[in-house]
Motif scaffolding. Structure first.
Motif, PDB file in Angstrom:
ATOM      1  N   LYS A 126      44.672  48.441  35.151  1.00 38.59           N
ATOM      2  CA  LYS A 126      43.871  49.149  36.143  1.00 38.59           C
ATOM      3  C   LYS A 126      43.000  48.103  36.837  1.00 38.59           C
ATOM      4  O   LYS A 126      42.017  47.615  36.256  1.00 38.59           O
ATOM      5  N   LEU A 127      43.398  47.716  38.035  1.00 39.58           N
ATOM      6  CA  LEU A 127      42.679  46.690  38.784  1.00 39.58           C
ATOM      7  C   LEU A 127      41.597  47.356  39.627  1.00 39.58           C
ATOM      8  O   LEU A 127      41.877  48.041  40.607  1.00 39.58           O
ATOM      9  N   ILE A 128      40.355  47.122  39.236  1.00 42.72           N
ATOM     10  CA  ILE A 128      39.236  47.834  39.851  1.00 42.72           C
ATOM     11  C   ILE A 128      38.703  47.112  41.080  1.00 42.72           C
ATOM     12  O   ILE A 128      38.433  47.738  42.115  1.00 42.72           O
ATOM     13  N   ASP A 129      38.551  45.778  40.987  1.00 41.34           N
ATOM     14  CA  ASP A 129      37.917  45.075  42.108  1.00 41.34           C
ATOM     15  C   ASP A 129      38.958  44.478  43.046  1.00 41.34           C
ATOM     16  O   ASP A 129      40.049  44.066  42.614  1.00 41.34           O
ATOM     17  N   PRO A 130      38.651  44.402  44.329  1.00 46.19           N
ATOM     18  CA  PRO A 130      39.583  43.839  45.320  1.00 46.19           C
ATOM     19  C   PRO A 130      39.962  42.396  45.018  1.00 46.19           C
ATOM     20  O   PRO A 130      41.073  41.973  45.332  1.00 46.19           O
ATOM     21  N   GLY A 131      39.052  41.633  44.422  1.00 44.63           N
ATOM     22  CA  GLY A 131      39.339  40.239  44.122  1.00 44.63           C
ATOM     23  C   GLY A 131      40.519  40.078  43.185  1.00 44.63           C
ATOM     24  O   GLY A 131      41.374  39.198  43.377  1.00 44.63           O
ATOM     25  N   SER A 132      40.610  40.929  42.169  1.00 46.81           N
ATOM     26  CA  SER A 132      41.728  40.856  41.221  1.00 46.81           C
ATOM     27  C   SER A 132      43.043  41.192  41.903  1.00 46.81           C
ATOM     28  O   SER A 132      44.081  40.568  41.629  1.00 46.81           O
ATOM     29  N   ARG A 133      43.017  42.159  42.799  1.00 49.35           N
ATOM     30  CA  ARG A 133      44.243  42.531  43.521  1.00 49.35           C
ATOM     31  C   ARG A 133      44.686  41.401  44.444  1.00 49.35           C
ATOM     32  O   ARG A 133      45.880  41.106  44.549  1.00 49.35           O
ATOM     33  N   ALA A 134      43.719  40.751  45.087  1.00 50.71           N
ATOM     34  CA  ALA A 134      44.054  39.631  45.959  1.00 50.71           C
ATOM     35  C   ALA A 134      44.640  38.469  45.154  1.00 50.71           C
ATOM     36  O   ALA A 134      45.590  37.810  45.593  1.00 50.71           O
ATOM     37  N   GLN A 135      44.087  38.215  43.975  1.00 44.27           N
ATOM     38  CA  GLN A 135      44.610  37.151  43.121  1.00 44.27           C
ATOM     39  C   GLN A 135      46.028  37.460  42.653  1.00 44.27           C
ATOM     40  O   GLN A 135      46.896  36.574  42.630  1.00 44.27           O
ATOM     41  N   LEU A 136      46.272  38.706  42.278  1.00 42.72           N
ATOM     42  CA  LEU A 136      47.607  39.093  41.842  1.00 42.72           C
ATOM     43  C   LEU A 136      48.624  38.884  42.956  1.00 42.72           C
ATOM     44  O   LEU A 136      49.728  38.372  42.726  1.00 42.72           O
ATOM     45  N   LEU A 137      48.260  39.253  44.161  1.00 47.84           N
ATOM     46  CA  LEU A 137      49.155  39.044  45.306  1.00 47.84           C
ATOM     47  C   LEU A 137      49.403  37.553  45.542  1.00 47.84           C
ATOM     48  O   LEU A 137      50.536  37.126  45.765  1.00 47.84           O
ATOM     49  N   ALA A 138      48.352  36.757  45.458  1.00 47.82           N
ATOM     50  CA  ALA A 138      48.453  35.341  45.771  1.00 47.82           C
ATOM     51  C   ALA A 138      49.269  34.561  44.742  1.00 47.82           C
ATOM     52  O   ALA A 138      49.841  33.521  45.064  1.00 47.82           O
ATOM     53  N   MET A 139      49.338  35.061  43.505  1.00 53.87           N
ATOM     54  CA  MET A 139      50.046  34.326  42.458  1.00 53.87           C
ATOM     55  C   MET A 139      51.506  34.749  42.330  1.00 53.87           C
ATOM     56  O   MET A 139      52.236  34.233  41.495  1.00 53.87           O
ATOM     57  N   THR A 140      51.943  35.695  43.153  1.00 56.60           N
ATOM     58  CA  THR A 140      53.323  36.164  43.120  1.00 56.60           C
ATOM     59  C   THR A 140      53.987  35.908  44.478  1.00 56.60           C
ATOM     60  O   THR A 140      53.298  35.710  45.491  1.00 56.60           O
ATOM     61  N   PRO A 141      55.313  35.932  44.530  1.00 54.63           N
ATOM     62  CA  PRO A 141      55.995  35.796  45.831  1.00 54.63           C
ATOM     63  C   PRO A 141      55.646  36.908  46.812  1.00 54.63           C
ATOM     64  O   PRO A 141      55.807  36.747  48.023  1.00 54.63           O
ATOM     65  N   GLN A 170      47.691  24.461  45.490  1.00 51.78           N
ATOM     66  CA  GLN A 170      46.369  24.675  44.900  1.00 51.78           C
ATOM     67  C   GLN A 170      45.929  26.130  44.988  1.00 51.78           C
ATOM     68  O   GLN A 170      45.360  26.673  44.030  1.00 51.78           O
ATOM     69  N   ALA A 171      46.187  26.781  46.107  1.00 53.43           N
ATOM     70  CA  ALA A 171      45.760  28.175  46.273  1.00 53.43           C
ATOM     71  C   ALA A 171      46.446  29.093  45.261  1.00 53.43           C
ATOM     72  O   ALA A 171      45.800  29.968  44.657  1.00 53.43           O
ATOM     73  N   MET A 172      47.749  28.912  45.063  1.00 48.47           N
ATOM     74  CA  MET A 172      48.474  29.736  44.109  1.00 48.47           C
ATOM     75  C   MET A 172      48.000  29.470  42.682  1.00 48.47           C
ATOM     76  O   MET A 172      47.841  30.397  41.878  1.00 48.47           O
ATOM     77  N   VAL A 173      47.758  28.216  42.368  1.00 48.96           N
ATOM     78  CA  VAL A 173      47.300  27.853  41.024  1.00 48.96           C
ATOM     79  C   VAL A 173      45.928  28.459  40.744  1.00 48.96           C
ATOM     80  O   VAL A 173      45.682  29.025  39.671  1.00 48.96           O
ATOM     81  N   GLU A 174      45.015  28.356  41.711  1.00 48.00           N
ATOM     82  CA  GLU A 174      43.668  28.896  41.520  1.00 48.00           C
ATOM     83  C   GLU A 174      43.695  30.419  41.402  1.00 48.00           C
ATOM     84  O   GLU A 174      42.938  31.001  40.607  1.00 48.00           O
ATOM     85  N   ALA A 175      44.546  31.074  42.176  1.00 44.41           N
ATOM     86  CA  ALA A 175      44.656  32.529  42.088  1.00 44.41           C
ATOM     87  C   ALA A 175      45.166  32.945  40.716  1.00 44.41           C
ATOM     88  O   ALA A 175      44.642  33.879  40.093  1.00 44.41           O
ATOM     89  N   ARG A 176      46.177  32.246  40.214  1.00 44.27           N
ATOM     90  CA  ARG A 176      46.726  32.569  38.900  1.00 44.27           C
ATOM     91  C   ARG A 176      45.695  32.331  37.797  1.00 44.27           C
ATOM     92  O   ARG A 176      45.542  33.137  36.892  1.00 44.27           O
ATOM     93  N   ARG A 177      44.993  31.217  37.898  1.00 48.15           N
ATOM     94  CA  ARG A 177      43.994  30.916  36.883  1.00 48.15           C
ATOM     95  C   ARG A 177      42.890  31.977  36.871  1.00 48.15           C
ATOM     96  O   ARG A 177      42.474  32.448  35.811  1.00 48.15           O
ATOM     97  N   GLY A 178      42.434  32.356  38.053  1.00 49.70           N
ATOM     98  CA  GLY A 178      41.382  33.366  38.122  1.00 49.70           C
ATOM     99  C   GLY A 178      41.822  34.701  37.563  1.00 49.70           C
ATOM    100  O   GLY A 178      41.079  35.363  36.828  1.00 49.70           O
ATOM    101  N   LYS A 230      47.188  19.417  36.543  1.00 48.90           N
ATOM    102  CA  LYS A 230      45.850  18.837  36.632  1.00 48.90           C
ATOM    103  C   LYS A 230      44.805  19.790  36.067  1.00 48.90           C
ATOM    104  O   LYS A 230      43.855  19.367  35.390  1.00 48.90           O
ATOM    105  N   ARG A 231      44.984  21.086  36.293  1.00 48.10           N
ATOM    106  CA  ARG A 231      44.052  22.078  35.765  1.00 48.10           C
ATOM    107  C   ARG A 231      44.381  22.470  34.326  1.00 48.10           C
ATOM    108  O   ARG A 231      43.502  22.822  33.548  1.00 48.10           O
ATOM    109  N   ALA A 232      45.668  22.406  33.980  1.00 43.08           N
ATOM    110  CA  ALA A 232      46.092  22.818  32.641  1.00 43.08           C
ATOM    111  C   ALA A 232      45.512  21.913  31.559  1.00 43.08           C
ATOM    112  O   ALA A 232      45.234  22.371  30.448  1.00 43.08           O
ATOM    113  N   CYS A 233      45.320  20.644  31.866  1.00 41.12           N
ATOM    114  CA  CYS A 233      44.837  19.677  30.869  1.00 41.12           C
ATOM    115  C   CYS A 233      43.548  20.123  30.196  1.00 41.12           C
ATOM    116  O   CYS A 233      43.306  19.828  29.022  1.00 41.12           O
TER     117      CYS A 233
END
Length: 269
Positions: A220-235, A51-59, A119-122
Motif C-alpha cells: 500500500k503506497l501512501i505517499d507520492p514519493g514512493s510511487r514515483a520511485q517505483l516508477l523510476a526504478m522499473t522500465p 544514477q537516477a534509476m539507482v537512487e530511485a531504487r535505493r530510496g 559505487k553505492r552498493a559498497c
C-alpha cells in the motif's frame, strides 16, 4: 580468487588495485570496489542503470517495501551455507547486504555492470568484494562458487554454469505475471501477458531445477514519493506516457499493488 577479464590469469593485490602476471592492472576505487570492466567490453560509455534509476531504487528499497523478498532470499541462501557466493547483477546492493548477513562465514562477491550502482552498493556491506564487471565475462575461476544469486537480473546461463562447482546452485528471483499488475493496468491500455517459467527453456544441460516457490503480498503506497520511485526504478518509468505516470504518482489516497516473486533454485551436476 579473482581472474583478469582480459586474459583470465589470476589477479593479485597490487598498490591500490589488482594486477595479473601479464601486467593488466585494475585500480580500486576510493569507495572500495574494483572496476574489472575494460573499455573494450563495454557496449556504451556508461552501461547499466544510471544514477537516477539507482537512487530511485535505493530510496524505495530502503523504505522496506520489498523486505519480504529479501528476507526469503536470505533464508534460502542460509540453507546452503556455501564457501563462496556471488550475487550477479547486484544493483545498489540491497539484496546483497541481506545475503552477507545470512552468510557470515562465507566469502561473498557481487557484481554489476553499472558503476553508479556498485559505487553505492559498497557502503552496504564492506565485507563483500564488489566488482564492476560483465555477467558475460565474470572474473572468477571455473567451479569457484557454491552459490550464485540473481535477483531481477538477466542471466548468462552458460557463464553461471561455468562458475558453479558440482553440487552448487543458482538461486534466481524474478517477477511473476501478477507482479505490479495494478500498476501496469493503470499505465497501459493493454497489459502484456508473459509466462512465468519461460526462463526454464534457457537452462543448459548439466543444471536442473531443484526447488521452486512463489512469494506474493500486497503493498500500500501512501505517499507520492514512493510511487514515483517505483516508477523510476522499473522500465515502466520510461515506457508509459507522462500523463499515465503522473496519474499514478498523484493518485488520491493509498495506491495498492501486488508484489509477486518466483524463486527457482538450480543445481549443477
Amino acid at each position: 580468487m579473482l581472474t583478469c577479464p582480459l586474459c583470465t590469469a589470476p589477479l593479485h593485490n597490487a598498490a591500490n588495485g589488482v594486477q595479473c602476471p601479464a601486467g593488466h592492472r585494475f585500480d580500486r576505487a576510493r569507495q572500495g570496489y574494483l572496476n574489472l570492466l575494460p573499455v573494450q567490453h563495454k557496449n556504451s560509455r556508461a552501461p547499466g542503470d544510471n544514477q537516477a534509476m539507482v537512487e530511485a531504487r535505493r530510496g524505495f528499497l530502503d523504505q522496506g517495501h520489498y523486505a519480504p523478498v529479501a528476507r526469503r532470499l536470505a533464508e534460502l541462501a542460509a540453507e546452503r551455507q556455501p564457501a563462496n557466493w556471488l550475487d550477479i547483477g547486484c544493483g545498489e546492493g540491497y539484496y546483497t547486504a541481506q545475503l552477507a548477513q545470512a552468510l557470515p562465514r562465507s566469502t561473498g562477491y557481487a557484481l554489476d555492470i553499472s558503476r553508479e550502482a556498485v559505487k553505492r552498493a559498497c557502503r552496504r556491506a564492506p565485507q563483500v568484494t564488489w566488482l564492476v564487471a560483465s555477467m558475460a565475462r565474470i572474473p572468477l575461476p571455473v567451479g569457484s562458487c557454491q552459490l550464485l544469486t540473481s535477483v531481477f537480473s538477466p542471466l548468462h546461463w552458460q557463464e553461471a554454469q561455468r562458475l558453479l562447482s558440482p553440487g552448487g546452485g543458482l538461486l534466481r528471483v524474478g517477477p511473476t505475471r501478477d507482479h505490479l499488475l495494478e500498476l501496469r493496468q493503470r499505465l497501459y491500455d493493454e497489459v502484456r501477458e508473459y509466462t512465468d517459467d519461460k526462463h526454464l527453456a534457457l537452462v543448459p544441460p548439466g543444471m536442473a531445477l531443484a526447488h521452486s516457490e512463489t512469494l506474493t503480498f500486497k503493498l500500500k503506497l501512501i505517499d507520492p514519493g514512493s510511487r514515483a520511485q517505483l516508477l523510476a526504478m522499473t522500465p515502466h518509468g520510461w515506457r508509459a506516457s507522462a500523463e499515465r505516470r503522473a496519474a499514478v504518482v498523484d493518485h488520491p489516497g493509498p495506491f495498492g499493488v501486488t508484489v509477486s516473486m518466483r524463486y527457482d533454485y538450480f543445481v549443477a551436476h
